[in-house]
Design a protein around this motif. Sequence first.
Motif, PDB file in Angstrom:
ATOM      1  N   ILE A   1       7.954   0.709  -4.528  1.00 56.02           N
ATOM      2  CA  ILE A   1       7.414  -0.474  -3.843  1.00 56.02           C
ATOM      3  C   ILE A   1       5.904  -0.501  -4.089  1.00 56.02           C
ATOM      4  O   ILE A   1       5.104  -0.153  -3.213  1.00 56.02           O
ATOM      5  CB  ILE A   1       7.714  -0.416  -2.331  1.00 56.02           C
ATOM      6  CG1 ILE A   1       9.180  -0.054  -2.078  1.00 56.02           C
ATOM      7  CG2 ILE A   1       7.380  -1.748  -1.659  1.00 56.02           C
ATOM      8  CD1 ILE A   1       9.507   0.186  -0.624  1.00 56.02           C
ATOM      9  N   PRO A   2       5.472  -0.891  -5.276  1.00 56.07           N
ATOM     10  CA  PRO A   2       4.043  -0.774  -5.631  1.00 56.07           C
ATOM     11  C   PRO A   2       3.106  -1.602  -4.765  1.00 56.07           C
ATOM     12  O   PRO A   2       1.930  -1.269  -4.638  1.00 56.07           O
ATOM     13  CB  PRO A   2       4.013  -1.245  -7.092  1.00 56.07           C
ATOM     14  CG  PRO A   2       5.259  -2.032  -7.283  1.00 56.07           C
ATOM     15  CD  PRO A   2       6.282  -1.430  -6.377  1.00 56.07           C
ATOM     16  N   HIS A   3       3.591  -2.680  -4.155  1.00 59.65           N
ATOM     17  CA  HIS A   3       2.724  -3.546  -3.348  1.00 59.65           C
ATOM     18  C   HIS A   3       2.956  -3.341  -1.854  1.00 59.65           C
ATOM     19  O   HIS A   3       2.762  -4.257  -1.051  1.00 59.65           O
ATOM     20  CB  HIS A   3       2.948  -5.011  -3.725  1.00 59.65           C
ATOM     21  CG  HIS A   3       2.695  -5.306  -5.169  1.00 59.65           C
ATOM     22  ND1 HIS A   3       1.451  -5.173  -5.749  1.00 59.65           N
ATOM     23  CD2 HIS A   3       3.534  -5.690  -6.162  1.00 59.65           C
ATOM     24  CE1 HIS A   3       1.523  -5.485  -7.034  1.00 59.65           C
ATOM     25  NE2 HIS A   3       2.777  -5.791  -7.310  1.00 59.65           N
ATOM     26  N   MET A   4       3.325  -2.148  -1.476  1.00 61.95           N
ATOM     27  CA  MET A   4       3.629  -1.838  -0.085  1.00 61.95           C
ATOM     28  C   MET A   4       2.392  -1.923   0.806  1.00 61.95           C
ATOM     29  O   MET A   4       1.255  -1.771   0.349  1.00 61.95           O
ATOM     30  CB  MET A   4       4.215  -0.430   0.020  1.00 61.95           C
ATOM     31  CG  MET A   4       3.260   0.664  -0.439  1.00 61.95           C
ATOM     32  SD  MET A   4       3.944   2.339  -0.315  1.00 61.95           S
ATOM     33  CE  MET A   4       3.708   2.679   1.429  1.00 61.95           C
ATOM     34  N   THR A   5       2.623  -2.181   2.098  1.00 64.77           N
ATOM     35  CA  THR A   5       1.607  -2.050   3.135  1.00 64.77           C
ATOM     36  C   THR A   5       2.056  -0.929   4.064  1.00 64.77           C
ATOM     37  O   THR A   5       3.184  -0.949   4.558  1.00 64.77           O
ATOM     38  CB  THR A   5       1.457  -3.352   3.940  1.00 64.77           C
ATOM     39  OG1 THR A   5       0.894  -4.359   3.098  1.00 64.77           O
ATOM     40  CG2 THR A   5       0.541  -3.151   5.141  1.00 64.77           C
TER      41      THR A   5
ATOM     42  N   GLU B   1      -6.323   5.853  -6.571  1.00 59.24           N
ATOM     43  CA  GLU B   1      -5.173   5.562  -7.418  1.00 59.24           C
ATOM     44  C   GLU B   1      -4.025   4.918  -6.649  1.00 59.24           C
ATOM     45  O   GLU B   1      -3.103   4.364  -7.249  1.00 59.24           O
ATOM     46  CB  GLU B   1      -4.665   6.831  -8.109  1.00 59.24           C
ATOM     47  CG  GLU B   1      -4.281   7.953  -7.167  1.00 59.24           C
ATOM     48  CD  GLU B   1      -5.410   8.933  -6.953  1.00 59.24           C
ATOM     49  OE1 GLU B   1      -5.138  10.140  -6.938  1.00 59.24           O
ATOM     50  OE2 GLU B   1      -6.563   8.484  -6.809  1.00 59.24           O
ATOM     51  N   ASN B   2      -4.071   4.982  -5.321  1.00 62.65           N
ATOM     52  CA  ASN B   2      -3.015   4.369  -4.515  1.00 62.65           C
ATOM     53  C   ASN B   2      -3.384   2.948  -4.087  1.00 62.65           C
ATOM     54  O   ASN B   2      -2.598   2.023  -4.211  1.00 62.65           O
ATOM     55  CB  ASN B   2      -2.718   5.228  -3.287  1.00 62.65           C
ATOM     56  CG  ASN B   2      -2.086   6.552  -3.662  1.00 62.65           C
ATOM     57  OD1 ASN B   2      -1.379   6.655  -4.659  1.00 62.65           O
ATOM     58  ND2 ASN B   2      -2.349   7.587  -2.876  1.00 62.65           N
ATOM     59  N   ASN B   3      -4.588   2.790  -3.523  1.00 56.48           N
ATOM     60  CA  ASN B   3      -5.084   1.460  -3.145  1.00 56.48           C
ATOM     61  C   ASN B   3      -4.072   0.716  -2.282  1.00 56.48           C
ATOM     62  O   ASN B   3      -3.693  -0.420  -2.556  1.00 56.48           O
ATOM     63  CB  ASN B   3      -5.411   0.645  -4.400  1.00 56.48           C
ATOM     64  CG  ASN B   3      -6.203  -0.616  -4.073  1.00 56.48           C
ATOM     65  OD1 ASN B   3      -6.893  -0.672  -3.065  1.00 56.48           O
ATOM     66  ND2 ASN B   3      -6.098  -1.619  -4.929  1.00 56.48           N
ATOM     67  N   VAL B   4      -3.619   1.380  -1.219  1.00 58.71           N
ATOM     68  CA  VAL B   4      -2.590   0.817  -0.344  1.00 58.71           C
ATOM     69  C   VAL B   4      -3.228   0.322   0.957  1.00 58.71           C
ATOM     70  O   VAL B   4      -3.913   1.086   1.633  1.00 58.71           O
ATOM     71  CB  VAL B   4      -1.508   1.874  -0.027  1.00 58.71           C
ATOM     72  CG1 VAL B   4      -0.545   1.371   1.040  1.00 58.71           C
ATOM     73  CG2 VAL B   4      -0.745   2.237  -1.293  1.00 58.71           C
TER      74      VAL B   4
ATOM     75  N   GLY C   1       2.203  -7.234   1.336  1.00 62.52           N
ATOM     76  CA  GLY C   1       3.218  -6.374   0.762  1.00 62.52           C
ATOM     77  C   GLY C   1       4.291  -5.979   1.762  1.00 62.52           C
ATOM     78  O   GLY C   1       4.111  -6.078   2.976  1.00 62.52           O
ATOM     79  N   PRO C   2       5.441  -5.509   1.261  1.00 64.84           N
ATOM     80  CA  PRO C   2       6.500  -5.012   2.140  1.00 64.84           C
ATOM     81  C   PRO C   2       5.974  -3.879   3.025  1.00 64.84           C
ATOM     82  O   PRO C   2       5.207  -3.029   2.579  1.00 64.84           O
ATOM     83  CB  PRO C   2       7.558  -4.506   1.154  1.00 64.84           C
ATOM     84  CG  PRO C   2       7.271  -5.224  -0.125  1.00 64.84           C
ATOM     85  CD  PRO C   2       5.794  -5.420  -0.160  1.00 64.84           C
ATOM     86  N   VAL C   3       6.393  -3.876   4.273  1.00 65.28           N
ATOM     87  CA  VAL C   3       5.891  -2.905   5.246  1.00 65.28           C
ATOM     88  C   VAL C   3       6.684  -1.605   5.173  1.00 65.28           C
ATOM     89  O   VAL C   3       7.919  -1.612   5.188  1.00 65.28           O
ATOM     90  CB  VAL C   3       5.964  -3.485   6.674  1.00 65.28           C
ATOM     91  CG1 VAL C   3       5.705  -2.399   7.719  1.00 65.28           C
ATOM     92  CG2 VAL C   3       4.960  -4.620   6.832  1.00 65.28           C
ATOM     93  N   VAL C   4       5.954  -0.493   5.100  1.00 72.73           N
ATOM     94  CA  VAL C   4       6.533   0.845   5.217  1.00 72.73           C
ATOM     95  C   VAL C   4       5.918   1.485   6.458  1.00 72.73           C
ATOM     96  O   VAL C   4       4.700   1.619   6.551  1.00 72.73           O
ATOM     97  CB  VAL C   4       6.248   1.706   3.973  1.00 72.73           C
ATOM     98  CG1 VAL C   4       6.744   3.137   4.187  1.00 72.73           C
ATOM     99  CG2 VAL C   4       6.898   1.100   2.739  1.00 72.73           C
ATOM    100  N   VAL C   5       6.749   1.852   7.414  1.00 71.25           N
ATOM    101  CA  VAL C   5       6.277   2.426   8.672  1.00 71.25           C
ATOM    102  C   VAL C   5       6.177   3.943   8.550  1.00 71.25           C
ATOM    103  O   VAL C   5       7.068   4.590   7.980  1.00 71.25           O
ATOM    104  CB  VAL C   5       7.212   2.045   9.839  1.00 71.25           C
ATOM    105  CG1 VAL C   5       6.927   2.891  11.072  1.00 71.25           C
ATOM    106  CG2 VAL C   5       7.050   0.566  10.177  1.00 71.25           C
ATOM    107  N   PHE C   6       5.089   4.491   9.085  1.00 67.53           N
ATOM    108  CA  PHE C   6       4.883   5.941   9.084  1.00 67.53           C
ATOM    109  C   PHE C   6       4.494   6.369  10.491  1.00 67.53           C
ATOM    110  O   PHE C   6       3.630   5.750  11.118  1.00 67.53           O
ATOM    111  CB  PHE C   6       3.771   6.320   8.102  1.00 67.53           C
ATOM    112  CG  PHE C   6       3.528   7.802   7.992  1.00 67.53           C
ATOM    113  CD1 PHE C   6       4.005   8.519   6.911  1.00 67.53           C
ATOM    114  CD2 PHE C   6       2.831   8.489   8.977  1.00 67.53           C
ATOM    115  CE1 PHE C   6       3.792   9.886   6.813  1.00 67.53           C
ATOM    116  CE2 PHE C   6       2.617   9.848   8.894  1.00 67.53           C
ATOM    117  CZ  PHE C   6       3.101  10.548   7.806  1.00 67.53           C
TER     118      PHE C   6
END
Length: 332
Positions: free
Chosen positions: A231-235, A257-260, A203-208
């Motif tokens: 972005i439902p398929h985010m990483t 419910e998130n399953n990320v 999935g598309p990367v989201v940095v935290f």
Amino acid sequence: MTSTVKSPSVGRFADLKTLYAEMTATPEFQAAFGDPLALSIVEPGEQPGEYEMPEPFAAQAECGGIIATIFDLFADTRLEPLAAEIAWGFVNSFHFVAGKLERREDSLAMEVGDLARNPDMSEIYNNELEEKQLLCQSTAEQREAIECMRDYAAEMYRVQSGWPWSPARGSKASSASSASQIAALDFLRARELSAREKHLPRGPVVVFSGPAQWHDWETLWAKLDEIKARIPHMTLVTTGQRKGADAIAAAWAARAENNVPLVAYGLYGNGRKTAFTRNRKLAELQPVEALLCEGSGLQANLYQMLRQANVPIHAFRKVDQVADTAVRRMRA
């Protein structure tokens, strides 16, 4: 012509346990425990035998009961603050054994491959190949069962403590887990070598990133919910701290419910430049968005790098947090 569905029936008292397991165990435990190999080799060097597997429901109930009992025993006592630490160790024991079995399975698979590529068609060769294959299959069966128990124990830990379980090192990634927590080294190695799918979030990367001291989880969860809706398929890739802002993000990712997928990008190596090198590598992942909480100069440096890369950034200041006394415990 009509067909009828045969209802489960019990012919003898001993069948009750099996019937109960079939009706109540989760699909993951049914898959891992409910259909064992006809023959199994329990230990290398032993002869194949017809060994029983634990009943699926019994394995599930006892596994969850171990974790729940610790929290129940320590509740409302002076030992209550230690419950999560003790329970973490139990989950980590499953994780350690699963890792050992996985390495043994990989080694056996290589041996089977070597034998298959160099056949000599002798009876000794055939016996060795069959035994090695069965040993590899038996080890895989053991690994899947232990991974299943680990994942369930980890979920019980999350429900009881309010925080996701994560290993001290390496990855927790399996087909049964609701949210894989993946160490950065495994993540990068998988991208480079096209290794196992379970170590390769697509999935598309989201940095935290954020400091070790941060308490306002509801604001961060709300923003993460908003990003996931787009972005439902985010990483989710964090900077890997086990408390504060990163832990809040990990708890959000672990919710059913998130399953990320969560990549914990910790600090690897020594030296003063290690953290800044980590920031550069985070930017090189080409994230589609970033969520940064005000912290030290490291967060400021990461902010600058991501801004230069034209990554959309959601920034949160310390002074804008909800007062600590008003913050409620995280939802299970």
